[in-house]
Motif scaffolding. Structure first.
Motif, short mmCIF file in Angstrom:
data_model
loop_
_atom_site.label_atom_id
_atom_site.label_comp_id
_atom_site.label_asym_id
_atom_site.label_seq_id
_atom_site.Cartn_x
_atom_site.Cartn_y
_atom_site.Cartn_z
N CYS A 186 0.87 -1.18 0.00
CA CYS A 186 0.00 0.00 0.00
C CYS A 186 0.90 1.23 0.00
N SER A 187 0.35 2.36 -0.41
CA SER A 187 1.15 3.58 -0.48
C SER A 187 1.02 4.39 0.80
N GLU A 238 3.62 -1.35 -14.32
CA GLU A 238 3.75 0.10 -14.27
C GLU A 238 2.41 0.77 -13.97
N ALA A 239 1.37 0.29 -14.65
CA ALA A 239 0.04 0.86 -14.42
C ALA A 239 -0.49 0.46 -13.04
N LEU A 245 0.04 3.60 -5.87
CA LEU A 245 0.56 4.88 -5.37
C LEU A 245 -0.53 5.93 -5.21
N SER A 246 -1.67 5.74 -5.88
CA SER A 246 -2.77 6.70 -5.74
C SER A 246 -3.35 6.69 -4.33
N GLY A 265 10.18 5.21 1.26
CA GLY A 265 9.04 5.35 2.17
C GLY A 265 7.73 5.60 1.47
N GLU A 266 7.66 5.38 0.16
CA GLU A 266 6.42 5.59 -0.57
C GLU A 266 5.50 4.37 -0.50
N LEU A 267 6.07 3.19 -0.31
CA LEU A 267 5.29 1.96 -0.24
C LEU A 267 5.68 1.16 1.00
N LYS A 268 4.73 0.32 1.41
CA LYS A 268 4.95 -0.54 2.57
C LYS A 268 4.22 -1.86 2.35
#
Length: 305
Positions: A186-187, A238-239, A245-246, A265-268
């Motif tokens: 998740c973002s 990619e999509a 990320l949204s 730190g953008e994803l976990k």
């Protein structure tokens, strides 16, 4: 009763080949006299060569005298066997010479999604080595959907395909390459990003909207998605990454593909102990078809990595 050539003849070397060449000329010219100009040697020398051959084979090959030249029954059979031998030798010679011919043409490589840049495959290094060895071969590299790759290799529209292993089709050869570990991500903008481990965390994960590839890849992937809220489909990584990320969706991704986003730190990864699967990546080639030296060389270089 026919004699056993295997027992009496033994090994066939250069000397026997030379004698057989003389015998071939005599037969195809129709006699000793007619073979003189073909072989550029005298009739007496030809007679000696044929006698030596008959002695080596322990067989009478031809009759010569007032009635003219003719082959014996054994001579006819030896002539037929000789033609097969010479054909095999020519095939061997041509095959060896072909190995020294410079490779040209095209090599068509089709990959599934993010395989091209997966560091485990080391595709750029393989392409670099291949281009150094076969600089006159044009390498065509493209990305297609999994089912399209299988179809294109089967139909000889592509030489090599890289896909996650999900089934084995007759007509294709499979070479295992590496295994991708995939987790549920998740973002930072998703409500579960800062959620603490708890009893109800898994329930919240299962209730969250999941984006997935929309195709059946393997049973392990299907089992992971079975009880989840499949709300969106996005085939290419990619999509799918953009959807995750949204912050509106969570989704499974190969760890190697999102390594940078995790480090930034953008994803976990969510519930990593239970929500994960392994994805085996394989190279597929057509099982039956014409020889393809460029493809074989590329696969050999790939296996060295």
């Amino acid at each position: 009763m026919k004699k056993d050539l295997k027992v009496r003849l033994g090994q066939v070397g250069d000397y026997e080949i030379r004698l057989l060449k003389v015998f071939e000329a005599v037969v195809e010219c129709g006699g000793f006299a007619a073979a003189e100009s073909e072989l550029s040697i005298g009739r007496s020398t030809i007679s000696i060569h044929i006698a030596n051959l008959e002695e080596r084979l322990d067989l009478k090959l031809c009759r010569r005298g007032r009635g003219g030249f003719s082959l014996t029954e054994e001579g006819v059979e030896v002539y037929e066997l000789m033609k097969g031998l010479f054909s095999a030798l020519e095939g061997f010679r041509s095959g060896v010479n072909a190995l020294h011919v410079r490779l040209t043409g095209e090599l068509r490589v089709i990959a599934s999604d993010a395989v091209c840049i997966d560091p485990q495959l080391r595709l750029p290094e393989t392409i670099a080595r291949f281009s150094g060895i076969a600089p006159d071969v044009n390498v065509l590299l493209d990305v297609k959907a999994l089912n399209d790759i299988e179809r294109m290799v089967l139909n000889d529209e592509a030489d090599i395909g890289f896909i996650p292993l999900h089934r084995q089709l007759s007509g294709l050869d499979y070479q295992a390459l590496y295994v991708d570990q995939c987790h549920l991500y998740c973002s930072r903008s998703h409500p579960l990003f800062n959620a603490e481990p708890s009893r109800d965390l898994l329930d919240k994960v299962l209730a969250s909207k999941v984006v997935h590839a929309g195709i059946h890849t393997n049973p392990e992937v299907g089992a992971q998605l079975a009880d989840m809220n499949k709300a969106a489909i996005s085939y290419f990584y990619e999509a799918r990454l953009a959807m995750i990320l949204s912050g509106a969706y969570i989704g499974f991704m190969p760890d190697s593909y999102v390594e940078r986003q995790v480090a930034d730190g953008e994803l976990k990864a969510l519930v990593p102990d239970t929500r994960h699967y392994a994805l085996e990546v394989t190279a597929i080639t057509r099982a039956h078809g014409r020889a393809n030296r460029a493809r074989d060389l590329f696969m050999e270089l790939l296996s060295e990595h």
